[in-house]
Motif scaffolding. Structure first.
Motif, PDB file in Angstrom:
ATOM      1  N   ARG A 187       2.581 -10.977  23.773  1.00 39.99           N
ATOM      2  CA  ARG A 187       0.912 -10.088  22.726  1.00 39.99           C
ATOM      3  C   ARG A 187       0.593  -9.179  23.307  1.00 39.99           C
ATOM      4  O   ARG A 187       0.444  -8.736  24.553  1.00 39.99           O
ATOM      5  CB  ARG A 187      -0.125 -11.163  22.652  1.00 39.99           C
ATOM      6  N   LEU A 188      -0.025  -8.344  21.979  1.00 36.48           N
ATOM      7  CA  LEU A 188       0.104  -6.907  22.468  1.00 36.48           C
ATOM      8  C   LEU A 188      -1.840  -6.590  23.282  1.00 36.48           C
ATOM      9  O   LEU A 188      -1.841  -5.815  23.851  1.00 36.48           O
ATOM     10  CB  LEU A 188       0.019  -6.226  21.603  1.00 36.48           C
ATOM     11  N   THR A 189      -2.275  -7.984  23.214  1.00 38.90           N
ATOM     12  CA  THR A 189      -3.119  -7.610  24.027  1.00 38.90           C
ATOM     13  C   THR A 189      -3.872  -8.551  25.283  1.00 38.90           C
ATOM     14  O   THR A 189      -4.047  -8.944  25.607  1.00 38.90           O
ATOM     15  CB  THR A 189      -5.042  -8.486  23.520  1.00 38.90           C
ATOM     16  N   SER A 190      -2.325  -8.992  26.089  1.00 40.98           N
ATOM     17  CA  SER A 190      -2.661  -9.534  27.263  1.00 40.98           C
ATOM     18  C   SER A 190      -2.343  -8.758  27.846  1.00 40.98           C
ATOM     19  O   SER A 190      -2.362  -7.666  27.720  1.00 40.98           O
ATOM     20  CB  SER A 190      -1.141 -10.390  27.630  1.00 40.98           C
ATOM     21  N   PRO A 191      -2.784  -9.126  29.583  1.00 41.86           N
ATOM     22  CA  PRO A 191      -3.057  -7.915  30.463  1.00 41.86           C
ATOM     23  C   PRO A 191      -1.523  -7.472  30.850  1.00 41.86           C
ATOM     24  O   PRO A 191      -2.453  -5.900  31.126  1.00 41.86           O
ATOM     25  CB  PRO A 191      -3.374  -9.460  32.029  1.00 41.86           C
ATOM     26  N   VAL A 192      -0.357  -7.797  30.869  1.00 45.30           N
ATOM     27  CA  VAL A 192       0.558  -6.151  30.779  1.00 45.30           C
ATOM     28  C   VAL A 192       0.063  -5.537  30.236  1.00 45.30           C
ATOM     29  O   VAL A 192       0.680  -4.589  30.309  1.00 45.30           O
ATOM     30  CB  VAL A 192       2.105  -7.856  30.347  1.00 45.30           C
ATOM     31  N   PHE A 193       0.427  -5.865  28.954  1.00 42.31           N
ATOM     32  CA  PHE A 193       0.283  -4.265  27.663  1.00 42.31           C
ATOM     33  C   PHE A 193      -1.013  -3.706  28.293  1.00 42.31           C
ATOM     34  O   PHE A 193      -0.981  -2.675  28.622  1.00 42.31           O
ATOM     35  CB  PHE A 193       0.058  -5.084  26.218  1.00 42.31           C
ATOM     36  N   LEU A 194      -2.589  -4.272  28.508  1.00 45.41           N
ATOM     37  CA  LEU A 194      -3.601  -3.843  29.094  1.00 45.41           C
ATOM     38  C   LEU A 194      -3.480  -2.101  29.976  1.00 45.41           C
ATOM     39  O   LEU A 194      -3.839  -1.852  30.283  1.00 45.41           O
ATOM     40  CB  LEU A 194      -4.386  -4.612  29.186  1.00 45.41           C
ATOM     41  N   ALA A 195      -2.823  -3.127  30.694  1.00 44.57           N
ATOM     42  CA  ALA A 195      -2.679  -2.154  32.519  1.00 44.57           C
ATOM     43  C   ALA A 195      -1.596  -1.138  31.863  1.00 44.57           C
ATOM     44  O   ALA A 195      -2.211  -0.132  32.184  1.00 44.57           O
ATOM     45  CB  ALA A 195      -2.308  -3.404  33.153  1.00 44.57           C
ATOM     46  N   HIS A 196      -0.286  -1.055  31.086  1.00 45.21           N
ATOM     47  CA  HIS A 196      -0.475   0.123  30.624  1.00 45.21           C
ATOM     48  C   HIS A 196      -0.525   0.978  29.968  1.00 45.21           C
ATOM     49  O   HIS A 196      -1.072   2.352  29.329  1.00 45.21           O
ATOM     50  CB  HIS A 196       1.084  -0.162  30.138  1.00 45.21           C
ATOM     51  N   TYR A 197      -2.021   0.233  29.007  1.00 44.82           N
ATOM     52  CA  TYR A 197      -3.017   1.108  27.956  1.00 44.82           C
ATOM     53  C   TYR A 197      -3.656   1.918  29.175  1.00 44.82           C
ATOM     54  O   TYR A 197      -4.215   2.847  28.233  1.00 44.82           O
ATOM     55  CB  TYR A 197      -3.349   0.086  26.922  1.00 44.82           C
ATOM     56  N   ALA A 198      -4.636   1.239  30.024  1.00 40.96           N
ATOM     57  CA  ALA A 198      -5.628   1.501  31.000  1.00 40.96           C
ATOM     58  C   ALA A 198      -4.297   2.791  31.839  1.00 40.96           C
ATOM     59  O   ALA A 198      -5.826   4.045  31.404  1.00 40.96           O
ATOM     60  CB  ALA A 198      -5.811   0.965  32.287  1.00 40.96           C
ATOM     61  N   ASP A 199      -3.364   3.235  31.978  1.00 42.73           N
ATOM     62  CA  ASP A 199      -2.639   4.021  32.223  1.00 42.73           C
ATOM     63  C   ASP A 199      -2.921   5.351  31.482  1.00 42.73           C
ATOM     64  O   ASP A 199      -2.447   6.619  32.529  1.00 42.73           O
ATOM     65  CB  ASP A 199      -0.880   3.362  32.779  1.00 42.73           C
ATOM     66  N   VAL A 200      -2.449   4.959  29.978  1.00 44.28           N
ATOM     67  CA  VAL A 200      -2.374   6.252  29.740  1.00 44.28           C
ATOM     68  C   VAL A 200      -3.631   6.938  28.525  1.00 44.28           C
ATOM     69  O   VAL A 200      -3.380   8.090  28.260  1.00 44.28           O
ATOM     70  CB  VAL A 200      -0.965   6.112  28.025  1.00 44.28           C
ATOM     71  N   LEU A 201      -4.571   5.846  28.486  1.00 44.33           N
ATOM     72  CA  LEU A 201      -5.361   6.331  27.144  1.00 44.33           C
ATOM     73  C   LEU A 201      -6.539   7.223  28.201  1.00 44.33           C
ATOM     74  O   LEU A 201      -7.190   7.497  29.366  1.00 44.33           O
ATOM     75  CB  LEU A 201      -6.362   5.228  26.764  1.00 44.33           C
ATOM     76  N   GLN A 202      -7.398   7.719  27.617  1.00 47.05           N
ATOM     77  CA  GLN A 202      -8.388   8.730  28.562  1.00 47.05           C
ATOM     78  C   GLN A 202      -9.708   7.531  28.112  1.00 47.05           C
ATOM     79  O   GLN A 202      -9.319   7.385  28.286  1.00 47.05           O
ATOM     80  CB  GLN A 202      -8.259  10.186  27.311  1.00 47.05           C
TER      81      GLN A 202
END
Ligand code: SAM
Length: 216
Positions: free
Chosen positions: A129-144
């Motif tokens: 799921r695109l809102t799973s912690p696996v994805f969220l960790a990667h979003y946190a890396d790239v979002l300003q």
């Protein structure tokens, strides 16, 4: 979303390499080079046939946009819309959105859109799921800092899962809508293909949230 294989897709993508990236890693930290103007960069993961992101680009000429989609036959349809639009502030990327941190640098992305993401209802598939912690960790890396994630869906189960997942990850909620189409607060809603097809069947849910600053 399942679509029939489109035999023309590969050739069409190759013919429009100026609008479409198929090997994103070398562009890490340098995405602004794909656009005529350096402007805040907004990304949609699971862009489908592209209606949302193309319309966003049309309505916000002072921002740059990227649509990421994993299925070639689907993104080829989106690419046709980009080409027909004549817009220069939008690019398409054919890849798996889970790997965003391998092709965006820290802080390179101003905001993220997740629209009607696949629900993956079986719990053994929750990681997809695109809102799973696996994805969220990667979003946190790239979002300003203070960059928002905007997620909308018609799937109540996926919405409840996502609220919990975002909350457990420590995101700060900026807004939650339990019936976006009935909203009277003037919130922007640019409809996706999926939204137009299925919104008559029930409410559209939306959450907007951001990762906390260190001191928040
Ligand atoms: C239900 S469709 C919704 C499409 C579009 N956002 C809309 O609302 O009309 C979900 C899309 O996400 C894409 N997708 C699923 N997982 C993905 C991933 N990890 N990376 C990129 N795209 C993905 C699927 O191929 C599909 O086209």
């Amino acid at each position: 979303m399942r679509v029939r294989n489109k035999p023309w897709a590969k050739g069409y993508i190759e013919d429009h390499a100026d609008k479409m990236v198929t090997a994103p890693e070398p562009l890490k930290g340098n995405w602004q080079s794909r656009f005529p103007s350096e402007q805040p960069l907004f990304v949609e993961i699971g862009t489908g046939k592209g209606q949302f992101i193309v319309e966003m680009a049309r309505q916000h000429p002072d921002q740059n946009f990227i649509g990421i989609e994993i299925q070639m036959s689907v993104i080829a349809v989106a690419l046709k819309k980009v080409v027909a639009s004549g817009l220069t502030n939008i690019q398409m990327v054919h890849t798996d959105g889970e790997a965003v941190n391998t092709f965006f640098d820290a802080g390179e992305v101003a905001g993220l859109y997740l629209n009607f993401s696949d629900p993956w209802p079986k719990s053994r598939h929750a990681k997809r799921r695109l809102t799973s912690p696996v994805f969220l960790a990667h979003y946190a890396d790239v979002l300003q800092s203070e960059g928002q994630i905007q997620f909308k869906t018609d799937n109540r189960g996926l919405f409840e899962y996502s609220l919990e997942s975002l909350n457990n990850f420590g995101l700060v909620f900026d807004g939650v809508w339990l019936d976006l189409h009935a909203a009277t607060d003037g919130v922007e809603d640019i409809e996706t293909e999926y939204e137009q097809k299925f919104s008559a069947k029930g409410p559209i849910y939306q959450v907007i949230a951001h990762f906390p600053k260190a001191a928040e």
